[in-house]
Write a protein that holds these residues in place. Structure first.
Motif, short mmCIF file in Angstrom:
data_model
loop_
_atom_site.label_atom_id
_atom_site.label_comp_id
_atom_site.label_asym_id
_atom_site.label_seq_id
_atom_site.Cartn_x
_atom_site.Cartn_y
_atom_site.Cartn_z
N ALA A 68 43.98 1.37 0.34
CA ALA A 68 44.87 2.44 -0.11
C ALA A 68 44.15 3.76 0.10
CB ALA A 68 45.23 2.28 -1.58
N VAL A 69 44.89 4.75 0.58
CA VAL A 69 44.35 6.09 0.71
C VAL A 69 45.44 7.07 0.32
CG1 VAL A 69 44.85 6.24 3.19
CG2 VAL A 69 43.13 7.73 2.21
N LEU A 70 45.08 8.04 -0.51
CA LEU A 70 46.01 9.08 -0.94
C LEU A 70 45.51 10.40 -0.39
CD1 LEU A 70 48.45 10.02 -2.71
CD2 LEU A 70 46.77 10.40 -4.52
N LEU A 71 46.38 11.15 0.27
CA LEU A 71 46.08 12.49 0.74
C LEU A 71 46.83 13.48 -0.14
CD1 LEU A 71 46.45 12.08 4.60
CD2 LEU A 71 44.44 11.74 3.19
N ALA A 72 46.14 14.52 -0.57
CA ALA A 72 46.78 15.54 -1.41
C ALA A 72 46.16 16.88 -1.08
CB ALA A 72 46.60 15.21 -2.88
N GLU A 73 46.96 17.92 -1.23
CA GLU A 73 46.51 19.27 -0.94
C GLU A 73 46.34 20.03 -2.25
OE1 GLU A 73 47.60 22.84 2.18
OE2 GLU A 73 49.21 21.52 1.51
N GLY A 74 45.17 20.65 -2.42
CA GLY A 74 44.95 21.53 -3.56
C GLY A 74 44.70 20.86 -4.88
N THR A 75 44.25 19.62 -4.89
CA THR A 75 43.96 18.94 -6.15
C THR A 75 42.88 17.89 -5.94
OG1 THR A 75 44.93 17.75 -8.02
CG2 THR A 75 45.76 17.18 -5.86
N GLY A 76 42.07 17.67 -6.98
CA GLY A 76 41.12 16.58 -6.95
C GLY A 76 41.84 15.28 -7.22
N ILE A 77 41.42 14.21 -6.56
CA ILE A 77 42.08 12.91 -6.71
C ILE A 77 41.06 11.78 -6.73
CG2 ILE A 77 44.32 13.52 -5.73
CD1 ILE A 77 43.38 12.53 -3.04
N GLY A 78 41.48 10.66 -7.27
CA GLY A 78 40.72 9.42 -7.23
C GLY A 78 41.69 8.27 -7.08
N VAL A 79 41.32 7.27 -6.31
CA VAL A 79 42.18 6.11 -6.07
C VAL A 79 41.32 4.86 -6.23
CG1 VAL A 79 43.55 4.88 -4.33
CG2 VAL A 79 43.65 7.36 -4.45
N ASP A 80 41.88 3.84 -6.84
CA ASP A 80 41.18 2.56 -6.88
C ASP A 80 42.18 1.43 -6.74
OD1 ASP A 80 38.46 1.42 -7.10
OD2 ASP A 80 39.43 0.25 -8.66
N LEU A 81 41.76 0.41 -6.03
CA LEU A 81 42.56 -0.78 -5.76
C LEU A 81 41.72 -1.97 -6.19
CD1 LEU A 81 45.26 -1.42 -4.24
CD2 LEU A 81 43.89 -1.63 -2.17
N GLN A 82 42.27 -2.85 -7.02
CA GLN A 82 41.55 -4.03 -7.50
C GLN A 82 42.42 -5.27 -7.34
OE1 GLN A 82 38.36 -4.32 -8.73
NE2 GLN A 82 38.07 -2.14 -8.30
N ARG A 83 41.81 -6.33 -6.86
CA ARG A 83 42.47 -7.63 -6.75
C ARG A 83 42.09 -8.49 -7.93
NH1 ARG A 83 41.00 -10.48 -1.21
NH2 ARG A 83 39.03 -9.88 -2.08
N GLU A 84 43.03 -9.26 -8.44
CA GLU A 84 42.71 -10.18 -9.53
C GLU A 84 41.71 -11.22 -9.04
OE1 GLU A 84 43.30 -10.46 -12.75
OE2 GLU A 84 44.53 -8.66 -12.81
N CYS A 85 40.62 -11.33 -9.74
CA CYS A 85 39.59 -12.34 -9.48
C CYS A 85 38.72 -12.42 -10.73
CB CYS A 85 38.76 -11.98 -8.24
SG CYS A 85 37.85 -10.44 -8.41
N ARG A 86 37.86 -13.41 -10.78
CA ARG A 86 36.98 -13.56 -11.94
C ARG A 86 35.84 -12.56 -11.83
NH1 ARG A 86 36.21 -16.88 -15.47
NH2 ARG A 86 34.01 -17.24 -15.04
N ARG A 87 35.70 -11.68 -12.82
CA ARG A 87 34.60 -10.71 -12.87
C ARG A 87 34.14 -10.56 -14.32
NH1 ARG A 87 35.89 -5.50 -9.50
NH2 ARG A 87 33.68 -5.26 -9.81
N PRO A 88 33.66 -11.63 -14.94
CA PRO A 88 33.34 -11.58 -16.37
C PRO A 88 32.29 -10.53 -16.72
CG PRO A 88 32.55 -13.64 -15.42
CD PRO A 88 33.38 -12.95 -14.37
N ALA A 89 31.23 -10.39 -15.93
CA ALA A 89 30.19 -9.40 -16.27
C ALA A 89 30.74 -7.99 -16.17
CB ALA A 89 28.99 -9.57 -15.33
N ALA A 90 31.54 -7.71 -15.15
CA ALA A 90 32.12 -6.37 -14.99
C ALA A 90 33.05 -6.05 -16.16
CB ALA A 90 32.87 -6.28 -13.67
N LEU A 91 33.84 -7.03 -16.59
CA LEU A 91 34.78 -6.77 -17.68
C LEU A 91 34.05 -6.64 -19.02
CD1 LEU A 91 37.83 -8.97 -16.62
CD2 LEU A 91 37.45 -6.52 -16.28
N ARG A 92 32.94 -7.34 -19.19
CA ARG A 92 32.13 -7.14 -20.41
C ARG A 92 31.58 -5.71 -20.44
NH1 ARG A 92 30.41 -12.38 -19.37
NH2 ARG A 92 28.50 -11.64 -18.37
N TRP A 93 31.05 -5.25 -19.29
CA TRP A 93 30.56 -3.86 -19.21
C TRP A 93 31.69 -2.89 -19.53
CZ3 TRP A 93 32.34 0.01 -15.98
CH2 TRP A 93 31.63 1.22 -16.06
#
Length: 195
Positions: A68-93
């Motif tokens: 995924a990529v978002l283009l925007a003019e005149g604003t700061g942006i952030g994009v994140d895409l996550q797939r469902e999978c097992r990530r127990p350590a990441a979710l504990r953090w």
């Protein structure tokens, strides 16, 4: 403009998992659809991709063959895409840093991968995605549409159709954005060349 891309046939890593399309590949594919960016080359800084001499920015994320990529003019942006999978350590953090960042009595969402996508998008919009903080304010309660966050950023999260089911997309920006979605079902992968 938000470009959702699928890059089938991506090279595999040593474990047989599909590698993600390179950020430059996604940014170039999206920029090719914006006449104002014709002939210009994007560069990266701590807040993501931008085109020098313009106010255009790009936020990009990829997971497996989906991007995924978002283009925007005149604003700061952030994009994140996550797939469902097992990530127990990441979710504990994530649970720890959300609890540490919550105001007294504030509800903290149960850590899941959609919340992970929301937090990552907010970190990218703030220019702090390369660091793992000890505390993060919890995203606002989920509801359809844009939600205002504690620090004045805005957040939108949804499923990332036509990406595989269980793929979550989050967008953070300085203000609510109206954008059109473009689907690129067969993004060809090419090796990125660093400037």
């Amino acid at each position: 403009m938000l470009l959702l891309a699928d890059a089938p046939g991506m090279p595999a890593d040593d474990f047989g998992r599909a590698r993600s399309p390179a950020g430059r590949t996604l940014v170039d594919a999206a920029a090719g659809q914006v006449p104002a960016l014709d002939g210009l080359r994007a560069v990266r800084d701590e807040r993501g991709w931008h085109w020098p001499g313009t106010s255009w920015r790009a936020g990009v994320s990829h997971t497996g063959p989906a991007g995924a990529v978002l283009l925007a003019e005149g604003t700061g942006i952030g994009v994140d895409l996550q797939r469902e999978c097992r990530r127990p350590a990441a979710l504990r953090w994530l649970g720890r840093v959300l609890a540490a960042g919550a105001a007294p009595g504030e509800d903290v969402p149960a850590p899941d991968l959609r919340t992970w996508a929301e937090v990552e998008a907010l970190l990218k919009a703030r220019g702090t995605a390369g660091r793992r903080p000890d505390r993060v304010p919890p995203p606002p309660a989920r509801r359809p549409g844009w939600r205002e966050c504690h620090d004045g950023l805005w957040l939108l999260s949804t499923s990332a159709a036509p990406a595989p089911p269980g793929t979550h997309l989050a967008v953070a920006a300085d203000r609510p954005l109206a954008f059109r979605v473009r689907i690129q079902p067969h993004l060809s992968h090419r090796r990125s060349v660093r400037p």
